[in-house]
Scaffold this active site. Structure first.
Site, PDB file in Angstrom:
ATOM      1  N   CYS A 249      21.487  29.432   1.172  1.00 38.34           N
ATOM      2  CA  CYS A 249      19.945  29.530   1.055  1.00 38.34           C
ATOM      3  C   CYS A 249      19.410  28.159   1.718  1.00 38.34           C
ATOM      4  CB  CYS A 249      19.480  29.566  -0.298  1.00 38.34           C
ATOM      5  SG  CYS A 249      17.724  29.634  -0.634  1.00 38.34           S
ATOM      6  N   CYS A 260      13.356  29.306  -5.722  1.00 34.72           N
ATOM      7  CA  CYS A 260      14.716  30.037  -6.033  1.00 34.72           C
ATOM      8  C   CYS A 260      15.360  28.941  -6.901  1.00 34.72           C
ATOM      9  CB  CYS A 260      15.347  30.583  -5.306  1.00 34.72           C
ATOM     10  SG  CYS A 260      15.960  29.534  -3.725  1.00 34.72           S
ATOM     11  N   CYS A 262      18.624  27.780  -5.946  1.00 34.46           N
ATOM     12  CA  CYS A 262      19.869  27.708  -5.118  1.00 34.46           C
ATOM     13  C   CYS A 262      20.288  26.187  -5.162  1.00 34.46           C
ATOM     14  CB  CYS A 262      19.581  28.346  -3.761  1.00 34.46           C
ATOM     15  SG  CYS A 262      19.282  30.153  -3.663  1.00 34.46           S
ATOM     16  N   ASP A 331      20.984  43.866  -1.934  1.00 36.96           N
ATOM     17  CA  ASP A 331      21.968  42.900  -1.788  1.00 36.96           C
ATOM     18  C   ASP A 331      23.073  43.319  -0.705  1.00 36.96           C
ATOM     19  OD1 ASP A 331      24.254  40.843  -1.980  1.00 36.96           O
ATOM     20  OD2 ASP A 331      23.263  40.237  -3.807  1.00 36.96           O
ATOM     21  N   ARG A 333      25.753  40.983   0.220  1.00 39.64           N
ATOM     22  CA  ARG A 333      26.685  39.892   0.456  1.00 39.64           C
ATOM     23  C   ARG A 333      28.200  40.557   0.154  1.00 39.64           C
ATOM     24  NH1 ARG A 333      24.055  35.886  -3.806  1.00 39.64           N
ATOM     25  NH2 ARG A 333      23.311  38.033  -4.822  1.00 39.64           N
ATOM     26  N   SER A 355      28.499  29.922 -12.548  1.00 33.74           N
ATOM     27  CA  SER A 355      27.792  31.058 -11.932  1.00 33.74           C
ATOM     28  C   SER A 355      27.468  32.147 -13.194  1.00 33.74           C
ATOM     29  CB  SER A 355      28.324  31.926 -10.758  1.00 33.74           C
ATOM     30  OG  SER A 355      27.699  32.965 -10.584  1.00 33.74           O
TER      31      SER A 355
END
Length: 422
Positions: A249, A260, A262, A331, A333, A355
């Site tokens: 990011c 955000c 990040c 998304d 990813r 996470s």
């Protein structure tokens, strides 16, 4: 079909015609544990008869290499002098390197030293690494603040008095085994090849004309791995291991945008990794080049505008809907490929997974790696404008708050785990 002649350019034979299969000089046997039996990945362009892979090295930077050659800044037949470029620290081999299903998106033998494939090198094969491993120091101002506040301790070995962290780091270019990628996603390899060919505007004709070439070097970003502490602790289930897998990011990671979480989560991941390393284990931060959930920064900024201009302002309940309006998906990813780098490192168990993403957790555990605890970002590190993001991810099922360890007890927990095995 050939290109027009010019004083500086050779004829270029296009690969868009069938009938070229079966001409590999060094076939790749993906998943073989012996690198000599597996064979090198040869994607250089100097001698096309030596090639056994589609695409070329350097990922997206290969386009800049083309510009350098076209402008005359770089010789077309330049060969890299790899003297003294061998890894400063050895990683692997690990049992996962010999499992064709554990690693499909990178070359586990890509961190070449000059002795590997020496016979082929002597015969003129231009074999280049796709992984580089070195030592480094990194310094983030937030770490010095954490020391001042008592969250981190300077030990002089991993964390220096000036706030510098001593790390081993590895840069990894993507190397895809197409049959393995197709199997991972549950699609036919022929459909995968055809779609890759079509959706890159026909950039790689060999995807459809050379079914014998099973390895593809896509023009995308790879990973950078930062390792704190003893590398041997990564593969030792009796020693603590903390891991943060972080998707790029640029706005937050580099420029500190507060929309955000990040950069705060990245720094928090480094803190947990450092604490774990200082407790006798290892901490690993994996940085993946997947800007804007792999949708790109232009798409990200368009979505920002759409979210802020909608009636009622930026809201958690419409967070992903606005992304889908622009990109068609929430998304891209595809975390299914993400655990490969962990298997390259030989991980079988992660004590602290920094996470709360269910997508990441599911991908890691389904690949066979155990996760003991999931570590969330402390509330006081979440910027005010990022609350929408956090709430949206929780509502969409991206995040979970189950089984989250008390942040104030995290260091003590890590320390106790290490003491128990002494």
């Amino acid at each position: 079909m050939t290109s027009a002649k010019s004083p500086r350019h050779k004829h270029i034979v296009l690969t868009s015609h069938p009938g070229q299969s079966g001409n590999q000089a060094c076939p790749i046997q993906w998943g073989k544990p012996d690198p000599n039996e597996r064979g090198p990945v040869i994607a250089t362009l100097g001698n096309r008869s030596h090639r056994n892979a589609i695409g070329t090295h350097s990922g997206g930077y290969a386009v800049y290499r083309a510009l350098a050659i076209a402008s005359g800044s770089l010789e077309r037949d330049h060969r890299a002098d790899l003297t003294n470029t061998a890894p400063t620290t050895a990683i692997g081999p690990h049992p996962s390197w010999g499992d064709p299903h554990k690693i499909v998106s990178l070359d586990p033998f890509g961190a070449l030293d000059n002795g590997l494939f020496s016979d082929l090198r002597a015969q003129g094969y231009d074999i280049r690494p796709s992984i580089a491993i070195t030592k480094a120091h990194i310094n983030l101002p937030e770490l010095q603040e954490a020391v001042t506040k008592g969250r981190l301790n300077v030990d002089g070995k991993i964390l220096k008095p000036g706030g510098e962290l001593v790390v081993t780091k590895a840069a990894i270019e993507p190397v895809w085994h197409l049959p393995g990628i197709a199997h991972r996603f549950g699609v036919a390899e022929s459909d995968l090849r055809r779609t890759l060919f079509e959706q890159t505007g026909g950039m790689f004709p060999e995807l459809v004309t050379r079914p014998d070439l099973e390895v593809f070097l896509p023009p995308i970003g790879g990973h950078t791995v930062y390792i704190l502490g003893d590398l041997d602790a990564i593969t030792d289930p009796e020693r603590p291991l903390a891991v943060r897998i972080h998707d790029e990011c640029n706005g937050s990671d580099v420029f500190g945008s507060d929309i955000c979480t990040c950069r705060p989560y990245l720094v928090h991941g480094i803190e947990v990794a450092l604490t774990t390393a200082q407790a006798g284990g290892a901490g690993v931060v994996i940085y993946a080049r997947k800007e804007g959930r792999a949708l790109g920064e232009v798409t990200k900024f368009l979505v920002y505008n759409a979210r802020k201009r909608q009636e009622g302002g930026d809201r958690a309940d419409t967070y992903f809907a606005r992304t889908e309006c622009v990109a068609g998906v929430q998304d891209m990813r595809f975390q299914e490929l993400m655990p490969d780098v962990m298997h390259w490192l030989g991980m079988t168990r992660i004590d602290q997974f920094v996470s709360m993403s269910n997508l990441k957790y599911d991908a890691v555990t389904e690949s066979g790696i155990e996760i003991v605890e999931r570590v969330t970002i402390p509330e006081d590190l979440i910027p005010a404008d990022a609350q929408v993001e956090i709430n949206a991810k929780k509502a969409a099922g991206y995040y979970t708050e189950d089984d989250v360890p008390d942040e104030s007890d995290l260091a003590q927990t890590i320390g106790r785990q290490y003491e128990d095995v002494q």
